[in-house]
Every structure is written in structure tokens, then in C-alpha cells.
Design a protein around this motif. Structure first.
Motif, short mmCIF file in Angstrom:
data_model
loop_
_atom_site.label_atom_id
_atom_site.label_comp_id
_atom_site.label_asym_id
_atom_site.label_seq_id
_atom_site.Cartn_x
_atom_site.Cartn_y
_atom_site.Cartn_z
N ASP A 1 -56.98 11.90 -49.94
CA ASP A 1 -56.70 10.59 -50.23
C ASP A 1 -57.50 9.72 -50.91
OD1 ASP A 1 -54.22 10.46 -48.98
OD2 ASP A 1 -54.80 9.71 -46.96
N LEU A 2 -58.78 10.29 -51.00
CA LEU A 2 -59.81 9.60 -51.59
C LEU A 2 -59.54 8.84 -52.93
CD1 LEU A 2 -62.96 8.61 -51.38
CD2 LEU A 2 -63.43 10.86 -52.40
N PRO A 3 -58.85 9.37 -53.69
CA PRO A 3 -58.44 8.76 -55.15
C PRO A 3 -57.61 7.62 -55.15
CG PRO A 3 -58.56 11.01 -55.62
CD PRO A 3 -58.56 10.79 -54.10
N PHE A 4 -56.85 7.24 -54.24
CA PHE A 4 -56.34 6.09 -53.61
C PHE A 4 -57.03 4.91 -53.46
CE2 PHE A 4 -52.07 7.83 -51.91
CZ PHE A 4 -51.33 7.72 -53.26
N SER A 5 -58.50 5.16 -52.98
CA SER A 5 -59.01 4.04 -52.61
C SER A 5 -60.16 3.80 -53.55
CB SER A 5 -59.52 4.11 -51.23
OG SER A 5 -60.45 5.34 -51.05
N VAL A 6 -60.52 4.70 -54.62
CA VAL A 6 -61.31 4.37 -55.51
C VAL A 6 -60.92 3.56 -56.74
CG1 VAL A 6 -62.81 5.68 -57.59
CG2 VAL A 6 -62.46 6.64 -55.26
N SER A 7 -61.54 2.42 -57.13
CA SER A 7 -61.08 1.72 -58.18
C SER A 7 -60.79 2.48 -59.45
CB SER A 7 -62.24 0.72 -58.54
OG SER A 7 -61.72 -0.08 -59.54
N PRO A 8 -59.69 2.20 -60.19
CA PRO A 8 -59.29 2.93 -61.75
C PRO A 8 -60.49 2.80 -62.29
CG PRO A 8 -57.67 1.38 -60.55
CD PRO A 8 -58.79 1.08 -59.78
N VAL A 9 -61.05 1.90 -62.52
CA VAL A 9 -62.30 1.56 -63.46
C VAL A 9 -63.34 2.59 -63.11
CG1 VAL A 9 -64.14 -0.07 -64.18
CG2 VAL A 9 -61.70 -0.88 -63.78
N VAL A 10 -63.63 2.75 -61.99
CA VAL A 10 -64.59 3.97 -61.30
C VAL A 10 -64.17 5.00 -61.78
CG1 VAL A 10 -65.91 4.87 -59.27
CG2 VAL A 10 -65.44 2.17 -59.64
N ALA A 11 -62.86 5.29 -61.55
CA ALA A 11 -62.40 6.61 -61.76
C ALA A 11 -62.44 6.99 -63.20
CB ALA A 11 -60.97 6.88 -61.38
#
Lengths: 292, 291
Positions: free
Chosen positions: B102-112
Motif C-alpha cells: 500500500d505504501l506508494p498510495f501514501s507517498v506524494s507523487p513528487v517524492v515518487a
């Protein structure tokens, strides 16, 4: 034909525990592939961020994450996200309630439309909300003469964040509300409760965990949001500049260290929010498990 | 009738609540959609088509399609694999693994986007090596695909895990007892059971993959005609005050969103119908139908 006859005994034969666990093939393959792909796409890249942060001295880190402009952006990001999530909690609950309890023409369409913010690219949402709210837009043109400005300032940010967080509360509260037992409400009514008392003391406590979960999800999504906000925010430093935009700004000036430091702060916050959401969901499951 | 009125609200309350809810939906969902359409057609149909016929618009559309065609199947294979191992087995650390998925859901797209720059950018971990071998990932198509894979990572797994957990392992065990191989079990027993969940996950994943903005914006470099996806092209046109062109490209993305919602609704109908059909069968599982 024979399958139906055979399947029943197969399930009942007491197998040794180890054998029972591994009766389906593919455990090693799927777990191995899952871990490999997870590591390559998510874990190793995220660890690159953490390692890069450790190459900074404490002073460099602090200078990057606690400069006044960055602190102003945290206040804005969290403040706006909180207000937007709050609005979503109220209207999300209202929408879920109306969709579950009442019938009206076009209900199916409204129900389907609730997911629009999930499906509509954020950049499209950003420019269309800006077009609506700008001084010459459909809505803006009626508000501007009265001195109300909704685009290119903090109001715009909140409105964009309300849009992108809208489905979370509806979609978490809706199934719980559908499962609510009518009998409890009838009992409350029989015992002399008014409709408001029934809602306040019988219905609300049972949907509160779901409501909080939806609130937390909308908040977490809003904190990281970038695409829809930058079009409508005006992006004035210290006034309407959100934290993700700070990261982009630092990257554009090749300040990788600064961008990394601020991104690490955001990553830690996402972790904390993810854990909070997980805890809320566990609470919700316990609550609904205890009821049934 | 009177029995019913005790567990619902007075008529005026009901109408007020419905009115408020519909007003909110109109303001926040219907108007933005309508605005995209009218802004795109502001200068007529000809200007709309002209904007879409632009070579830069075409290359943006092509890049968006390429990205989705790579990212969605990759996440599909991962989603099925993750759901199979999480839903069908018990093992230590399962809850933790689910959280990580689930982690990528809560990471800001900019951080990704940033994490890939730190890996593959000129100053990143693999930067010098990549430069020495003349491989471009950041500010090129591979970076865009990777960032898109990151942000759409959990979609299909998220849909499949609860569905497969609910279905348990009885049917697969039966297939195994009857001598089916692992693949046969998957293709003929599991897949028909999860097909609607799979379609659902794929269309949501696809919508996000084609519409991702923040993460892609960080790794793309915004080279016109080369590394611009549709959402990035919308941004460039909009910032150049080419409003009609920006909304024309945006209207394609809005159309995709509406199409996604329609398919989603159709899938839900099919899923409910299948569930009802399964529920109306006698208590024995409908295994007899299966080869």
C-alpha cells in the motif's frame, strides 16, 4: 460432476498442518516475485532517498527543512489539507447517507460520479477548477464583484483538495452504513429516542471509525497532492506555495540535497499517516466484528 | 407506512439533505467536467480538431499510451502474484507485506519522482555508470515508465487481495486433488473467480497511469515532442495561454475518466449478477460446471 462429490471430503480430511499450508503450489514463486518487484520499484528507490539524506550534515538538513519559506509551506499544506478533509468528512457523510438511505432520480449516476476524482487526471481537475473560479469563470464572475476570490490563493488550494479527496469518505462510510442494522434503530425508537438521538447515539458511533478512516485517507492524499493544486494556487512563496512545489523548486535549482531533505520529511509523514490509517481500519474491523 | 416513518426522517429533512448532497455534487463534480468540454470547444469544433492534430499533441498521446501499455501489465502480473501469496497462504510478516504494498498510495507523487532522480539522475547512484554506457533513464521514456509504475503500483493488488481472501482456497484445493497443475488451477479455477476484480483493478490502474502528473513531471524534463505525456502537454499549453489547445487535450483525458467510470459501473453490475447467481445455487459449490 465428480468434482462436487470429491471436494467435500477433500476439505474434511485432516491433513498434517505443514502439508495443509502448502497444498497449493506457487508460494515460493509468488512470494519471491512479489518481494523482488516490490524491492525494485518501491523499496530500493525509497531507500535511495533515505541514504541520500544521511549524507547531509545535521546542519544542512535543518537549514533545508526549517527555513521560513519551507515552514510556511508545511503550515499551508497541512492546514489546507485539514480543512479540505474536514469538509469532505461532512459532505462525504451526507453523500453516503443520501445514497444509502434515500431514493431519488439519478441516484445511480451520482453514485458513479463520486469516483470521478479517482479517474480524472489531477492536471485536468486543476485547470478546469481554475477556469471555473477565475475572475472570468462561470462561478468566479459572480463572486469577484463581491470581493470573493477563490482562485490563485489559499481558497483555491482548499477547493482543489476537496475535489481530490471527495471519494475517500463516501467510499469508506457507504458500505458500513449499508450494513447498519435497522433493528437497533427500531429499538432506539421504541425506547423513545428522537430521530436525532438515534442518529447521534446509535448510528453515528457505528460509522465513526469508518468516517475517521476516510478523513485520514483524504488528509493523506491531500498532503501529497501536486497536480491539481499548482494550477489554482498562484504559487506565491510564503503565501500559497505547497510543500511538494518546494521540492520541485529545489530540484529545478539543482539543490538535490535540499529537495531530498524536504522529501524525507514528507516521506516520514506519509509513513505515520499510513500507520494511523492501518490502526483505524483495524479498529473499524474490530468494531464491525463485535457487532455481528 | 407508519412503521417506516420511525426509522427515517421527516420529508422536509430528506429533501433538504438530498438537495444539499446534489448541490455539492453539481458544484464539485459536474461543473468541472462541463467546464472542460465548453473550454475545449470555446472557439468551435475546427479549432478543437486543429489543437488535437498538432504533432506535439500526437507525440504526447503516443507516449501516454506507451507508458500505460508497459506499466499496467507489469503491475497486473505483480498484483496477481502478490494477491495469490497474500490471500492463499499464511506466513510471518504478511500484514507488514500488505502494508508495504500500500505504501506508494501514501507517498506524494513528487517524492515518487524524486527517488528515481536520486537513483538514475546525473548525480544519482547509478548516474555515472549510466552516463558511461550512454543510457538515459531520467529525462527520458524509461524514467517516465518507472515513475508511473511506482504510483500505480498498488491498484490491482488492492482490488484482488480482499476478493481472493474472501473466496478462500477450497476450490483450488479441489482442483489440486483432482490432479490439476498449478497453472491449470490458476487459469481454470482462480481466474474465472477473480475476473471482475481484475478488470476493475486494471481500468483504475490504467486511468491513473495515463493521468499521472506529479511523479512524471519530476522525471520527464519536459522535452516537447519527446518526453511529454498528455497531462504534461496540458500543463505546457496552459502555461503558454493556449487555453483551447490545453482543454482540447484535457478533454481526451476527461473522456478517458468518464469511460473508466462507465466500465467500472458495468463491471459492478456483472459482479453483482454473478454473486447473485452463485447465491441462488443450492448449497453445494457450483464446481460441477467446471471442467
Amino acid at each position: 460432476m465428480t468434482a462436487a462429490i470429491l471436494s467435500a471430503p477433500a476439505a474434511m480430511v485432516p491433513l498434517p498442518k505443514r502439508a495443509q499450508k502448502r497444498v497449493l503450489p506457487g508460494f515460493n514463486l509468488t512470494l519471491g516475485y512479489t518481494l523482488l518487484y516490490l524491492s525494485l520499484i518501491v523499496l530500493i528507490p525509497l531507500s535511495a532517498l533515505v541514504f541520500k539524506t544521511f549524507t547531509l550534515t545535521w546542519e544542512q538538513f535543518w537549514l533545508a527543512v526549517a527555513s521560513p519559506r519551507v515552514v510556511a509551506s508545511y503550515q499551508l499544506t497541512f492546514g489546507a489539507s485539514f480543512i479540505a478533509a474536514l469538509v469532505n468528512a461532512v459532505f462525504g457523510l451526507l453523500l453516503a447517507w443520501v445514497l444509502v438511505r434515500y431514493t431519488f432520480p439519478g441516484k445511480k449516476i451520482v453514485d458513479a460520479l463520486v469516483d470521478l476524482p479517482f479517474a480524472l487526471p489531477t492536471a485536468v481537475a486543476g485547470i478546469s477548477l481554475t477556469a471555473l473560479l477565475a475572475g472570468n469563470g462561470w462561478i468566479g464572475q459572480y463572486l469577484e464583484p463581491h470581493g470573493i476570490q477563490l482562485a490563485f490563493n489559499r481558497n483555491g488550494i482548499v477547493i482543489a483538495l476537496i475535489f481530490i479527496g471527495l471519494p475517500f469518505v463516501v467510499r469508506t462510510v457507504q458500505p458500513v452504513l449499508e450494513d447498519c442494522e435497522k433493528e437497533l434503530e427500531e429499538a432506539a425508537t421504541c425506547l423513545g429516542a428522537t430521530r436525532w438521538q438515534t442518529f447521534r447515539f446509535v448510528i453515528f458511533p457505528s460509522i465513526a471509525p469508518a468516517l475517521l478512516t476516510g478523513f485520514a485517507m483524504a488528509f493523506a492524499r491531500a498532503v501529497g497532492e501536486y497536480g491539481s493544486v499548482i494550477f489554482i494556487a498562484g504559487n506565491m512563496p510564503m503565501v500559497s506555495e505547497i510543500t511538494p512545489l518546494i521540492i520541485i523548486g529545489k530540484l529545478e535549482q539543482y539543490d538535490y540535497a535540499g529537495a531530498t531533505a524536504v522529501a524525507t520529511v514528507m516521506l516520514v509523514i506519509s509513513f505515520v499517516l499510513l500507520l494511523v490509517i492501518n490502526a483505524l481500519q483495524a479498529w473499524q474491523r474490530r468494531r464491525s466484528g463485535a457487532q455481528s | 407506512m407508519s412503521a417506516r416513518s420511525h426509522t427515517t426522517e421527516p420529508t422536509w429533512v430528506r429533501y433538504t439533505l438530498i438537495g444539499l448532497a446534489l448541490g455539492f455534487v453539481l458544484l464539485f463534480l459536474v461543473l468541472p467536467l462541463a467546464a472542460v468540454a465548453t473550454e475545449a470547444l470555446r472557439k468551435g469544433v475546427d479549432a478543437y480538431w486543429e489543437a488535437l492534430k498538432e504533432p506535439d499533441a500526437w507525440s504526447a498521446i503516443r507516449l501516454t499510451l506507451i507508458t500505460a501499455v508497459i506499466a499496467v501489465p507489469m503491475n497486473l502480473v505483480f498484483g496477481v502474484s502478490a494477491a495469490w501469496c497474500i490471500a492463499k497462504y499464511e506466513f510471518k510478516g504478511k500484514a507488514f507485506l500488505t502494508t508495504l504494498v500500500d505504501l506508494p498510495f501514501s507517498v506524494s507523487p513528487v517524492v515518487a519522482g524524486l527517488v528515481y532522480v536520486l537513483m538514475f539522475g546525473a548525480h544519482g547512484w547509478f548516474g555515472p555508470w549510466l552516463q558511461a554506457h550512454d543510457i538515459k533513464i531520467i529525462f527520458a521514456v524509461p524514467g517516465i515508465v518507472l515513475a508511473t509504475m511506482f504510483v500505480t503500483f498498488p491498484f490491482i493488488a488492492r482490488e484482488l487481495i480482499p476478493l481472493m481472501q474472501e473466496q478462500g482456497t477450497e476450490e483450488e484445493q479441489a482442483a489440486q486433488v483432482l490432479g490439476a497443475s498449478g497453472w491449470q488451477t490458476f487459469w481454470h479455477v482462480t481466474l474465472p473467480n477473480i475476473k471482475w476484480g481484475l478488470v476493475y483493478g486494471v481500468i483504475l490502474c490504467n486511468a491513473r497511469a495515463m493521468g499521472e502528473f506529479g511523479a512524471v513531471s519530476v522525471v520527464s524534463g519536459h522535452i516537447r515532442g519527446q518526453t511529454n505525456t498528455m497531462p504534461l502537454h496540458v500543463e505546457i499549453l496552459y502555461n503558454e495561454y493556449q487555453s483551447v489547445a490545453a482543454f482540447a487535450v484535457a478533454s481526451l483525458l476527461a473522456l478517458l475518466a468518464v469511460l473508466t467510470l462507465v466500465i467500472k459501473q458495468v463491471v459492478e453490475w456483472h459482479f453483482e449478477r454473478d454473486q447473485k447467481a452463485a447465491a441462488s445455487l443450492p448449497p453445494e459449490r457450483p464446481l460441477a460446471d467446471k471442467p
